[in-house]
Design a protein around this motif. Structure first.
Motif, PDB file in Angstrom:
ATOM      1  N   SER A 288       0.824  -1.218   0.000  1.00 42.78           N
ATOM      2  CA  SER A 288       0.000   0.000   0.000  1.00 42.78           C
ATOM      3  C   SER A 288       0.850   1.257   0.000  1.00 42.78           C
ATOM      4  CB  SER A 288      -0.879   0.084   1.257  1.00 42.78           C
ATOM      5  OG  SER A 288      -2.036  -0.629   1.090  1.00 42.78           O
ATOM      6  N   SER A 289       2.028   1.196  -0.559  1.00 44.89           N
ATOM      7  CA  SER A 289       2.867   2.395  -0.538  1.00 44.89           C
ATOM      8  C   SER A 289       3.635   2.527  -1.847  1.00 44.89           C
ATOM      9  CB  SER A 289       3.846   2.326   0.634  1.00 44.89           C
ATOM     10  OG  SER A 289       4.861   3.282   0.476  1.00 44.89           O
ATOM     11  N   SER A 290       3.325   3.581  -2.609  1.00 38.76           N
ATOM     12  CA  SER A 290       4.080   3.740  -3.854  1.00 38.76           C
ATOM     13  C   SER A 290       5.515   4.172  -3.559  1.00 38.76           C
ATOM     14  CB  SER A 290       3.402   4.679  -4.845  1.00 38.76           C
ATOM     15  OG  SER A 290       2.582   5.607  -4.237  1.00 38.76           O
ATOM     16  N   THR A 327      -5.393   7.410  -6.239  1.00 39.31           N
ATOM     17  CA  THR A 327      -5.777   8.139  -5.028  1.00 39.31           C
ATOM     18  C   THR A 327      -6.762   9.252  -5.353  1.00 39.31           C
ATOM     19  OG1 THR A 327      -3.674   7.622  -4.007  1.00 39.31           O
ATOM     20  CG2 THR A 327      -4.831   9.539  -3.139  1.00 39.31           C
ATOM     21  N   ALA A 366       1.079  11.886   0.712  1.00 37.41           N
ATOM     22  CA  ALA A 366       2.355  11.170   0.846  1.00 37.41           C
ATOM     23  C   ALA A 366       2.191   9.757   0.303  1.00 37.41           C
ATOM     24  CB  ALA A 366       2.754  11.129   2.313  1.00 37.41           C
ATOM     25  N   ALA A 367       3.310   9.197  -0.225  1.00 40.99           N
ATOM     26  CA  ALA A 367       3.224   7.869  -0.849  1.00 40.99           C
ATOM     27  C   ALA A 367       3.328   6.766   0.189  1.00 40.99           C
ATOM     28  CB  ALA A 367       4.331   7.748  -1.895  1.00 40.99           C
ATOM     29  N   VAL A 368       2.471   6.848   1.196  1.00 40.65           N
ATOM     30  CA  VAL A 368       2.495   5.857   2.282  1.00 40.65           C
ATOM     31  C   VAL A 368       1.075   5.338   2.522  1.00 40.65           C
ATOM     32  CG1 VAL A 368       4.485   6.908   3.416  1.00 40.65           C
ATOM     33  CG2 VAL A 368       2.200   7.651   4.046  1.00 40.65           C
ATOM     34  N   GLY A 370      -2.569   4.711   3.650  1.00 37.76           N
ATOM     35  CA  GLY A 370      -3.602   5.487   4.341  1.00 37.76           C
ATOM     36  C   GLY A 370      -3.507   6.992   4.212  1.00 37.76           C
ATOM     37  N   ALA A 371      -2.563   7.504   3.409  1.00 35.79           N
ATOM     38  CA  ALA A 371      -2.412   8.958   3.318  1.00 35.79           C
ATOM     39  C   ALA A 371      -3.582   9.587   2.568  1.00 35.79           C
ATOM     40  CB  ALA A 371      -1.099   9.306   2.631  1.00 35.79           C
ATOM     41  N   GLY A 372      -4.147   8.847   1.619  1.00 34.20           N
ATOM     42  CA  GLY A 372      -5.219   9.389   0.781  1.00 34.20           C
ATOM     43  C   GLY A 372      -6.432   9.837   1.580  1.00 34.20           C
ATOM     44  N   ASP A 401      -7.072   1.043  -0.424  1.00 34.15           N
ATOM     45  CA  ASP A 401      -5.744   1.662  -0.472  1.00 34.15           C
ATOM     46  C   ASP A 401      -4.779   0.764  -1.264  1.00 34.15           C
ATOM     47  OD1 ASP A 401      -3.561   3.219   0.013  1.00 34.15           O
ATOM     48  OD2 ASP A 401      -3.456   2.871   2.171  1.00 34.15           O
ATOM     49  N   ARG A 404      -5.734   1.148  -4.955  1.00 36.07           N
ATOM     50  CA  ARG A 404      -5.421   2.429  -5.605  1.00 36.07           C
ATOM     51  C   ARG A 404      -3.911   2.609  -5.745  1.00 36.07           C
ATOM     52  NH1 ARG A 404      -7.819   4.580  -0.302  1.00 36.07           N
ATOM     53  NH2 ARG A 404      -6.074   5.510   0.800  1.00 36.07           N
ATOM     54  N   THR A 405      -3.143   2.008  -4.828  1.00 36.83           N
ATOM     55  CA  THR A 405      -1.686   2.119  -4.949  1.00 36.83           C
ATOM     56  C   THR A 405      -1.200   1.406  -6.220  1.00 36.83           C
ATOM     57  OG1 THR A 405      -1.586   2.147  -2.537  1.00 36.83           O
ATOM     58  CG2 THR A 405       0.487   1.822  -3.670  1.00 36.83           C
ATOM     59  N   ASN A 408      -1.738   3.838  -8.921  1.00 36.87           N
ATOM     60  CA  ASN A 408      -0.737   4.909  -8.831  1.00 36.87           C
ATOM     61  C   ASN A 408       0.580   4.494  -9.486  1.00 36.87           C
ATOM     62  OD1 ASN A 408      -2.552   6.402  -7.358  1.00 36.87           O
ATOM     63  ND2 ASN A 408      -1.636   5.974  -5.366  1.00 36.87           N
TER      64      ASN A 408
HETATM   65  N1  ASP Z   1      -1.152   4.432  -0.348  1.00 34.29           N
HETATM   66  C1  ASP Z   1      -1.147   5.341  -1.472  1.00 34.29           C
HETATM   67  C2  ASP Z   1       0.216   5.335  -2.131  1.00 34.29           C
HETATM   68  O1  ASP Z   1       1.209   5.186  -1.469  1.00 34.29           O
HETATM   69  C3  ASP Z   1      -1.537   6.721  -1.077  1.00 34.29           C
HETATM   70  C4  ASP Z   1      -2.996   6.713  -0.619  1.00 34.29           C
HETATM   71  O2  ASP Z   1      -3.874   6.821  -1.487  1.00 34.29           O
HETATM   72  O3  ASP Z   1      -3.249   6.556   0.557  1.00 34.29           O
HETATM   73  O4  ASP Z   1       0.312   5.460  -3.329  1.00 34.29           O
END
Ligand code: ASP
Length: 444
Positions: A288-290, A327, A366-368, A370-372, A401, A404-405, A408
């Motif tokens: 879940s982290s780009s 996202t 942020a690319a982490v 749950g940030a969305g 999440d 969607r990652t 991304n």
């Molecule tokens: N988890 C997504 C990412 O890192 C960001 C998000 O939508 O929470 O690309």
């Protein structure tokens, strides 16, 4: 090579066993065991990727910019990259808005479930509102100020600050272009060698990927369901249509929009593209982290898609931080869904505001993991929908999440391929003779 020795099949096996084991563990109440004995392997895998992300961005981007050899080329590629990123994100948001307005998922949530969710997740939602409040209580140009760090080590000490590291690397690269060859060489040798070492380390870390993915998925399932999987079924029955709307949008973007862009603007075959980028998509899904996936995305784009290092090292780190089509689409669908569920009508003006704010919010996300959803709060504020409404969707956020990652990361790889093709820097792997590349000539 037999199929089971191929990395993406090994990761798919890890994923499948992880899902099966996670469901088994959740139904038998083994959550504690998973936390103590399984989850750490996932954390080790994801930490390994995060560990190399900052040095990789720094080394590869410095080399990338320095090899562009003049500032005009840098601004041409930079302008093109940012332009395409914005267009693909706007397309994603528009698709999301069409889907959510046609499907009306908010109408499917029973009032009792709505009230129950609002009270269950009230505290959690309040925490995210505070985080978003800190982000929105700032001037309109604050995001530009945030990009320029006052201290390199402070910037490099937190993976959330990737955009600052990108700026430092750009600065350094631009400085290097101005030096004579002899003066620049020692630093170029240093970054070049650091870059090569890290690319090798990606291979080492990816050997752990099947186990890491198994552990991450199993732990995610037990932590989301607690020890009572029946809860999830109840949740899915009310939020099912919302989840389908998001998944439908992400699928359209990933299997229709990107392939169309690739077909129109590059000679890349879709089979080559998807089998090349597959392992990065699987890592994106499980982490879940780009940001954590970036080293894998870069390696796959260079080695399997034939994107030159010069292009990939510039386009991909930038994409991982500012280009989040999945996202942005999710934020648009979620915002309208919450408004529908709370019986608040949204006019044309509000939908237009969603396009603009989701575009900006996804850049700032942020690319982490749950940030969305934190940036979603800002969109809700902009259209006058109560921000506590995010309580409605928190329960299913983790799975969305993950999906969607994947979008991304696929979007970043698509744009890198297109930019490389437009610059004559794409050497498509010749599948008949592994290792052979056909270099495309620059368009005149
Ligand atoms: N988890 C997504 C990412 O890192 C960001 C998000 O939508 O929470 O690309």
């Amino acid at each position: 090579m037999p199929w089971y020795r191929k990395l993406h099949w090994q990761i798919i096996l890890g994923l499948t066993f992880g899902i099966a084991y996670g469901i088994l563990a959740a139904s038998n109440g083994w959550g504690g065991f998973v936390d103590d004995w399984i989850a750490p392997f996932g954390t080790i895998f994801i930490n390994g990727l995060r560990l190399i992300a900052v040095p990789l961005v720094l080394a590869s981007l410095v080399m990338g910019v320095a090899s562009l050899s003049d500032l005009r080329k840098l601004s041409r590629i930079g302008g093109k990259t940012i332009g395409i990123y914005l267009v693909t994100t706007a397309v994603a948001i528009t698709i999301g808005l069409v889907i959510v307005n046609v499907m009306q998922p908010g109408e499917f949530i029973p009032p009792e479930l709505r009230d129950q969710l609002m009270s269950t997740y009230a505290d959690d939602a309040a925490g995210r509102e505070v985080a978003a409040g800190a982000a929105s209580d700032r001037g309109p140009l604050q995001f530009m100020v945030d990009m320029v760090p006052s201290n390199f080590f402070a910037a490099a000490s937190n993976n959330r600050n990737m955009l600052q590291v990108v700026m430092v690397a750009l600065f350094l690269g631009i400085g290097l272009i101005q030096l004579t060859k002899e003066k620049a060489q020692p630093l170029l040798d240093f970054f070049g060698s650091l870059n090569d070492v890290i690319i090798r380390l990606v291979d080492v870390i990816m050997m752990l990927a099947p186990v890491g993915v198994f552990a991450l998925i199993a732990a995610t399932i037990t932590s989301v369901t607690g020890d009572d999987p029946s809860q999830v079924i109840g949740l899915l029955s009310g939020l099912g249509v919302y989840c389908i709307a998001v998944l439908l949008g992400l699928t359209i973007q990933t299997v229709l929009v990107y392939p169309t862009i690739l077909k129109l603007f590059s000679p890349m075959g879709l089979k080559t593209f998807f089998s090349g980028i597959g392992p990065a998509q699987l890592v994106a899904f499980s982490t879940s982290s780009s940001g954590a996936t970036l080293p894998v995305t870069m390696e796959r784009c260079e080695e399997k898609l034939g994107v030159s290092e010069e292009v990939s090292s510039f386009v991909l780190p930038l994409g991982a931080t500012i280009n989040m089509d999945g996202t942005a689409m999710y934020q648009a669908i979620a915002a309208v869904f919450i408004a529908q569920a709370l019986d608040l009508g949204l006019g044309f003006g509000a939908q237009l505001t969603i396009i603009l704010t989701a575009l900006l919010a996804s850049i700032g996300t942020a690319a982490v993991p749950g940030a969305g959803i934190i940036m979603l709060v800002i969109i809700l504020e902009a259209i006058g929908v109560p921000t506590a409404g995010i309580a409605l969707i928190l329960g299913v956020d983790r799975i969305l999440d993950m999906c969607r990652t994947v979008t991304n990361v696929t979007g970043d790889a698509t744009v890198a391929t297109v930019i490389a093709a437009s610059e004559g820097q794409l050497s498509i792997p010749n599948l008949s003779e592994a290792g052979d590349h056909i270099r495309m000539t620059a368009p005149s």
